[in-house]
Structure formats: C-alpha cells, structure tokens
Design a protein around this motif. Structure first.
Motif, PDB file in Angstrom:
ATOM      1  N   ILE A   3       0.855  -1.201   0.000  1.00 20.08           N
ATOM      2  CA  ILE A   3       0.000   0.000   0.000  1.00 20.08           C
ATOM      3  C   ILE A   3       0.890   1.250   0.000  1.00 20.08           C
ATOM      4  O   ILE A   3       0.661   2.204  -0.759  1.00 20.08           O
ATOM      5  N   LEU A   4       1.944   1.211   0.816  1.00 20.48           N
ATOM      6  CA  LEU A   4       2.820   2.387   0.916  1.00 20.48           C
ATOM      7  C   LEU A   4       3.581   2.631  -0.390  1.00 20.48           C
ATOM      8  O   LEU A   4       3.814   3.782  -0.766  1.00 20.48           O
ATOM      9  N   GLN A   5       3.914   1.542  -1.083  1.00 20.36           N
ATOM     10  CA  GLN A   5       4.578   1.729  -2.394  1.00 20.36           C
ATOM     11  C   GLN A   5       3.634   2.457  -3.359  1.00 20.36           C
ATOM     12  O   GLN A   5       4.037   3.357  -4.100  1.00 20.36           O
ATOM     13  N   ALA A   6       2.370   2.050  -3.325  1.00 18.65           N
ATOM     14  CA  ALA A   6       1.395   2.699  -4.211  1.00 18.65           C
ATOM     15  C   ALA A   6       1.175   4.152  -3.803  1.00 18.65           C
ATOM     16  O   ALA A   6       1.008   5.039  -4.645  1.00 18.65           O
ATOM     17  N   VAL A   7       1.197   4.389  -2.490  1.00 15.31           N
ATOM     18  CA  VAL A   7       1.051   5.764  -1.984  1.00 15.31           C
ATOM     19  C   VAL A   7       2.232   6.613  -2.457  1.00 15.31           C
ATOM     20  O   VAL A   7       2.053   7.729  -2.967  1.00 15.31           O
ATOM     21  N   ASP A   8       3.428   6.062  -2.318  1.00 15.23           N
ATOM     22  CA  ASP A   8       4.628   6.793  -2.747  1.00 15.23           C
ATOM     23  C   ASP A   8       4.560   7.125  -4.235  1.00 15.23           C
ATOM     24  O   ASP A   8       4.879   8.239  -4.668  1.00 15.23           O
ATOM     25  N   ALA A   9       4.122   6.117  -5.021  1.00 17.07           N
ATOM     26  CA  ALA A   9       4.039   6.341  -6.472  1.00 17.07           C
ATOM     27  C   ALA A   9       3.019   7.439  -6.783  1.00 17.07           C
ATOM     28  O   ALA A   9       3.237   8.277  -7.672  1.00 17.07           O
ATOM     29  N   ALA A  10       1.912   7.429  -6.048  1.00 14.94           N
ATOM     30  CA  ALA A  10       0.877   8.451  -6.292  1.00 14.94           C
ATOM     31  C   ALA A  10       1.399   9.836  -5.944  1.00 14.94           C
ATOM     32  O   ALA A  10       1.153  10.817  -6.659  1.00 14.94           O
ATOM     33  N   LEU A  11       2.146   9.918  -4.835  1.00 12.02           N
ATOM     34  CA  LEU A  11       2.667  11.226  -4.414  1.00 12.02           C
ATOM     35  C   LEU A  11       3.769  11.720  -5.360  1.00 12.02           C
ATOM     36  O   LEU A  11       3.939  12.920  -5.563  1.00 12.02           O
ATOM     37  N   ALA A  12       4.512  10.747  -5.950  1.00 12.57           N
ATOM     38  CA  ALA A  12       5.627  11.124  -6.823  1.00 12.57           C
ATOM     39  C   ALA A  12       5.180  11.378  -8.258  1.00 12.57           C
ATOM     40  O   ALA A  12       5.967  11.812  -9.098  1.00 12.57           O
ATOM     41  N   TYR A  13       3.909  11.061  -8.529  1.00 12.58           N
ATOM     42  CA  TYR A  13       3.458  11.098  -9.924  1.00 12.58           C
ATOM     43  C   TYR A  13       3.561  12.502 -10.517  1.00 12.58           C
ATOM     44  O   TYR A  13       3.221  13.487  -9.876  1.00 12.58           O
ATOM     45  N   GLY A  14       3.986  12.564 -11.744  1.00  7.67           N
ATOM     46  CA  GLY A  14       4.009  13.821 -12.480  1.00  7.67           C
ATOM     47  C   GLY A  14       5.165  14.616 -12.097  1.00  7.67           C
ATOM     48  O   GLY A  14       5.687  15.453 -11.760  1.00  7.67           O
TER      49      GLY A  14
END
Lengths: 323, 362
Positions: A312-323
């Motif tokens: 879940i945290l990996q997906a959160v990190d990816a979402a925050l890093a997106y763009g």
C-alpha cells in the motif's frame, strides 16, 4: 465498554436478531450444536431451539434455495455458507433467484447470506477466497462487509432487518480483532461508507479485511510525515460514491485495496467512478493494490499474494511522486 | 375419507383409474369425494386450458407473443393436480404450467404478458398461492421445499406442490431438494410430469432408473401413475396432500405423459421424434378418454360437450382480445420498479438518467 471480538459481535447480533423477530431463522452446515466451524453461531441453537437454528444437509444450493421458499412463507432466513470457496454451488440460486425474485414477482426476499471470506489464515484451497465482485455485479443483491466488531454488529442488524437480500461477507482473518464497545452498538445503515482515519494526502479505500491493513499503512506513513485518509466502504452495493469522491476531492489521490485478484475486481469499479467523477482533481492515476491474477495460492505463499502495508505504501509513494 | 390412492391399482406398473378406452379400472366415485359437477368440472377445465394453449400458439405464430411452450397432451396433469389441492396450498411451477395457473384463477391474458415480453412475472404469488414461473430447470424445487418447511414450522397446514419435467430429475437442485424434504419431513408433493422429452433428449438419456423409485433413496414414497388420466392424477395428488397434511412428509408422483407439441415455438420436434410415436400417444389423449367415460356414466351429454366447447372458445377469445389490448408498461417502471424495496440514491440516479434519456430526443 468492554473488549469485544468481531466473532462475539456477530454472535451477539445474531442472538439479538433471533430475539427481536420470531421469524428469524439461522441454518447451514454445522451451525447447530457445534456453533459453526468458527463458533459464530455458538449457543444459539441451545437458546432458541432446533426449529430456529438448525443444521442442514451438506448442500449449498439447497441451503439458499430453501431460503427463497422460507422467505416467501414470511420468514427471515439467515443461512450460513461455511466458507467463501463453497458458495459456488449456490451461485445459481443466488443470482437467478435470490437477486431476481422481487423483480419477477414483487415479493421481497429478506434473506441474509453470511459468508466468511478472505485469506491470511493459513488454510487449504477453497478457504481463502474473496468472491465479492461476482455478487456486487448482480443487481437485486446488496453486498456488505464489516471491518470492525461494532460495524459487524450494526451492519448485520441492518442486513437482517432489510427487506431485500444481503450477502454479508465476514472477514474471517479479523474474527478476533477487538474493539472497545458496548453491545448492542449503534445501527449501521447499508450503503454508507465511513472514514476510518482522517488524512489529507492520499485516500486509501478498502473494505473488510484490508481496512485494518490500510490503517497499519497509515500509521507507518504518519511516521514519515505522510497523511493517509482511510475509507472503509462497508457496503459494496449499494456503493457510497459520495464519501469516496468527497475524500478524493480533498486528497487528489486514491489507492484502492482488496484481497481479491485485481483483474475485474471491485477496485475497478471504484477506480472507474473516481476517474470519471473526480477526473478534474486527480493528481495521479487511481492505483489498485490487490491479490495477484492467480488462483489463491498455497498458504506458504499467501503473504506474498495478499496486499500488505508495504505494498500500500509503495502505491502511496508512487501516487505522491506522480508527475 | 378413505385414502384416495386406493383407487389406484397396486399391481399396475403404470397406475390408472381410466383405461385408454375410457373404461374404468377402479371405482373412483366414492374415494375421490367428487360430486357429479366436480367430475364435469375437471373436463371443463381440461377443454378450456387446451383451447387457450392453442390460442396462445396461434398468437405466437401471429407475432403477438415472443415464445410459446405448449402443454398439449399434459392437461390431465395440470387439472388433476391443481384441483386435488386446497386453494390455499401453494404450487411452484416450472415454465409450462399455464394450465395450472388458469385453474388457480390467474387471468390467462395477464399471464401471457410474460411471453409477450412485457414483464418477468405478471401475478402476485401470494394472492394465487402460485409461485412465479421458474425458467432455469429444477431451481424451483428447493423453493417449494423451503416453503413447505416453513409451513411445517408454523403449523399453518399448507401443502406445497412442485412440478417439473423428467429433465429436471437430472439436476442437482432436484436431488438436494428431495433430500431436504425427506430430512425435514416437509409437506411437499413432487409432481414429475414425465413427458418423455427434455427438448430433444429422450428419457433414457436422462436416467437409467425409474423416476418414481428415486423417492426411496430420500426416505419417502414415490409412485408412477398414468399422467394422461385426470382421475389418477387427482387421486394420487389428493392422497399425497392428505398424507402431507397429516404430517407424514413428502411424496413423489411420476405422472407419465407426453408432450404432444414442440418444446417451444422455437423448436422443431420432427428432427428428433417420429410421427408414429406421436400417433401412439394420440390414442391416450387425456380429454377424449375422460369424455368417453363421462358420457358412458351419463355425467355429460352432447349438449354439455357443446356448451363447454363454447365456453372455452369464449375464454380464448377474451384472452386474445385482452392480451392485444394490454398496454405496454412505462419502461422506467417496468425495468426499475421492482428491483429493490428501498432503492439506494445511486440506483435512483441511474433510473432518473435513463428516464430522462428517453424524454430527450437524440
């Protein structure tokens, strides 16, 4: 207030439903003297007698089929399917009749089908599945799943009192999760999600067993200064889209979590709704953290299959890093 | 009242009251408890449902119905079984029981709206004690058993009759339901209308055994009767109902009959069965046989036959007119109204969007 397990909360909810309405019946495999393989119906036959709490022959389709007839006769059947992976013989009765009988005849069927579901219990095959999407896909059914003892009590009360059929999925890996509550706890309306934890940066949308996993992730994220909002859907059908969208409008990012395989899973519905209705506020694609697209694996490997806080945290990190 | 199954001769492999030539194989008068009018009424109902069945087929051929499944040849099973029950007893049909529905007082034109594609169910089951049609084969059998279990729990005294064809006896639901009925001693009558054909598949491909014998495996009795003999069907059903009402549990009746028509209007039976077979069954026609006996007994004369024929004609005519005049329901109502008792806001919103899409052009 006392410390109550989800198993105890469901047992108490069933007992209260039997007390409140003499038309309530509980039946299924091993629910009588044994009290169910998870002891959820413990003591109920002793208290309410063999006419109202009874063992049936081992035949899931007939367990649901007789529920239709009993409901027509004016009863409120609460059949138990012993395990998620054993519901498939009853699939025809649920989809062809339980879901559609009212639409066909105008006669409501107040049936609550209880199903322990989900994995993480080290079981053999067919004991760890998450078949909720099949049922959420079927109009005429309501599909709910609690994540806490209090919600389990209140949601089950609402399900049994509902005039329409409800599939009540019990997260069996959380049967012994405890909560400080008084029983009877407050009623929980079907179709209302809740914010399990408020946050500001990413919405983590979960249900059933993965709510606790999402909360673990949120606690870890907090250590790193990341604020997650955890939404417990509680009801898959009807779906409380408003609560989900309100959260995403605040956080602009969403991660959906469930144990069922990601492909065609219920998360796809959530992701599609967010993408369509909150497209303008999204700052990252909606992510899904879910089971792999394989049959549920042997127990030795289930931890690798199931969503955990790290994924879940990996997906959160990816979402925050997106763009 | 004497156990009316006594009129059914024990030694016959296929038990009948009336022989094919219309002569009597037992004395049904005393045991069946039917008045002279009651005997004639069985005839009237068979004639009436046959005429309506033919009219429904005509309507299908004229494009007024999407599909029709004739029950031609099975009138004795429909009428004998229904009339042997109390009006408060429940019937769980499959999809070919139009005749039973008519005997229960359901308006035939209303019932045909199902086959006109206007609704999935046109009557209130609770008003007529007649469940909706069950199209997936054998799935209604556990419903009937559940209802009967409920009747026993409440002590409310209703008996349940569930009917199905020979094909249904191959399905898991049928076996599961038979087993539940035996275990819970449910007051349910299993009426198999063994009409030999499940669409194109003949009985020997459904089972290597005798359907009636299956009951023994579930701990209750089963008999095989001549399903084209309305008095045998009446007698057996009455006996089974009395037995169930006494608390003695379920009963299986295998009524041997024959589907003289196609499976449905979409079927072509010439691909799988012979004219000779049809011919052989024509000589066992349930109405002709019963009429001969009624005439021989002086219960019915030519004037009576003519009058009943006219009545049936008039019923069919009214059915035809009423069906063609049946208004098409509002789409929103027809599709959304009965899905949930209390629709969710999301469901309501979808409905509104759908309905407004109908109003706005393009």
């Amino acid at each position: 207030m006392s410390s109550v397990t989800m198993a105890k909360a469901i047992n108490t909810s069933l007992r209260d439903a039997l007390r409140k309405n003499p038309k309530t019946l509980i039946f299924g495999e091993d629910v009588g003297p044994l009290g169910g393989v998870f002891r959820i119906t413990d003591g109920l036959q002793k208290e309410f007698g063999e006419d109202r709490v009874f063992d049936t022959p081992l035949a899931e389709s007939a367990i649901i089929g007789i529920s239709v007839g009993l409901a027509l006769k004016g009863f409120r059947p609460v059949p138990e399917i012993q395990f998620d992976g054993f519901i498939y013989p009853a699939f025809d009765q649920i989809v062809s009749h339980v879901a559609k009988y009212r639409n066909r005849s105008g006669v409501p069927l107040p049936i609550t089908i209880r199903v322990p579901f989900g994995g993480n219990i080290g079981a053999v095959e067919h004991h760890s599945e998450s078949p909720e999407a099949y049922f959420a896909h079927t109009a005429g059914l309501k599909v709910v799943t609690p994540a806490t003892p209090g919600d389990a009590y209140g949601l089950l009360q609402s399900a049994i009192e509902d005039d329409d059929p409800v599939v009540f999925f019990e997260p069996k890996s959380r049967y012994y999760l405890k909560e400080e509550i008084d029983l009877p706890s407050a009623a929980v309306p079907i179709g209302k999600a809740k914010i399990s934890r408020e946050g500001s940066q990413v919405s983590v949308i979960a249900y059933g067993p993965t709510v606790e996993t999402a909360l673990q992730a949120a606690r870890s994220a907090e250590q790193e200064g990341i604020s997650l909002e955890v939404i417990d859907l509680r009801s898959l059908s009807p779906l409380d889209t408003e609560t989900v969208l309100a959260s995403v409008r605040k956080t602009h990012r969403a991660v959906v979590v469930h144990e069922a395989p990601v492909f065609g899973g219920f998360g796809a519905e959530i992701a599609a709704r967010i993408s369509h209705d909150a497209f303008d506020v999204l700052e990252a694609p909606v992510a899904r953290v879910a089971g792999l697209n394989i049959p549920y694996p042997p127990a030795r490997f289930e931890k690798l299959y199931l969503p955990d806080a790290d994924r879940i945290l990996q997906a959160v990190d990816a979402a925050l890093a997106y763009g | 009242m004497a156990d009316s199954a006594q009129v059914v001769r024990e030694q016959d492999p296929v038990r009948s009251v009336l022989r094919a030539d219309g002569s009597l194989a037992g004395d049904p008068r005393r045991a069946l408890g039917l008045t002279p009018e009651g005997f004639v009424d069985l005839y009237r109902k068979m004639v009436s449902i046959r005429r309506a069945d033919q009219e429904a087929l005509n309507l299908q051929r004229q494009g007024e119905l999407g599909l029709w499944g004739q029950f031609l040849g099975q009138e004795a099973a429909h009428v004998g079984a229904t009339m042997a029950l109390e009006p408060t007893d429940w019937i769980f049909p499959s999809y070919r029981e139009f005749g039973m529905a008519m005997c229960r007082g359901i308006d035939p034109a209303t019932m045909l709206t199902v086959f006109r594609g206007l609704t999935h169910g046109a009557w209130d089951p609770r008003k007529f004690h007649f469940a909706p049609l069950a199209i997936p084969v054998a799935t209604q059998v556990p419903h009937a058993v559940g209802f009967a279990m409920g009747s026993r729990l409440e002590g409310s005294g209703e008996v349940v009759l569930v009917t199905f064809g020979d094909g249904a006896t191959s399905a898991g639901d049928w076996h599961e339901a038979m087993n539940f009925a035996g275990v819970f001693k449910a007051p349910v009558i299993f009426l198999c209308q063994n009409n030999y054909w499940a669409i194109s598949v003949p009985l020997p491909r459904q089972t290597a055994g005798r359907i009636a014998d299956r009951a023994a495996g579930y701990g209750f009795p089963g008999i095989r009767i001549d399903g084209n003999d309305v008095l045998a069907v009446f007698a057996a059903t009455r006996a089974a109902a009395e037995r169930a009402r006494r608390g003695d549990g379920p009963y299986l009746i295998e009524a041997q009959t024959y589907r003289m028509g196609a499976h449905t209007s979409s079927d072509d039976p010439t691909r799988y069965r012979t004219a000779a077979e049809l011919e052989a069954w024509s000589s066992k026609d349930p109405i002709a046989r019963y009429e001969r006996w009624l005439r021989a007994e002086g219960l019915l004369d030519q004037a009576g036959v003519d009058g009943i024929g006219k009545e049936a004609e008039s019923t069919a005519e009214k059915m035809r007119t009423r069906l063609r005049e049946a208004p098409a329901p509002d789409p929103g109502k027809a599709m959304f109204d009965r899905v949930y008792s209390r629709p969710s806001p999301g469901f309501q919103q979808e409905r509104e969007e759908f309905e407004s899409s109908l109003e706005s052009p393009g």
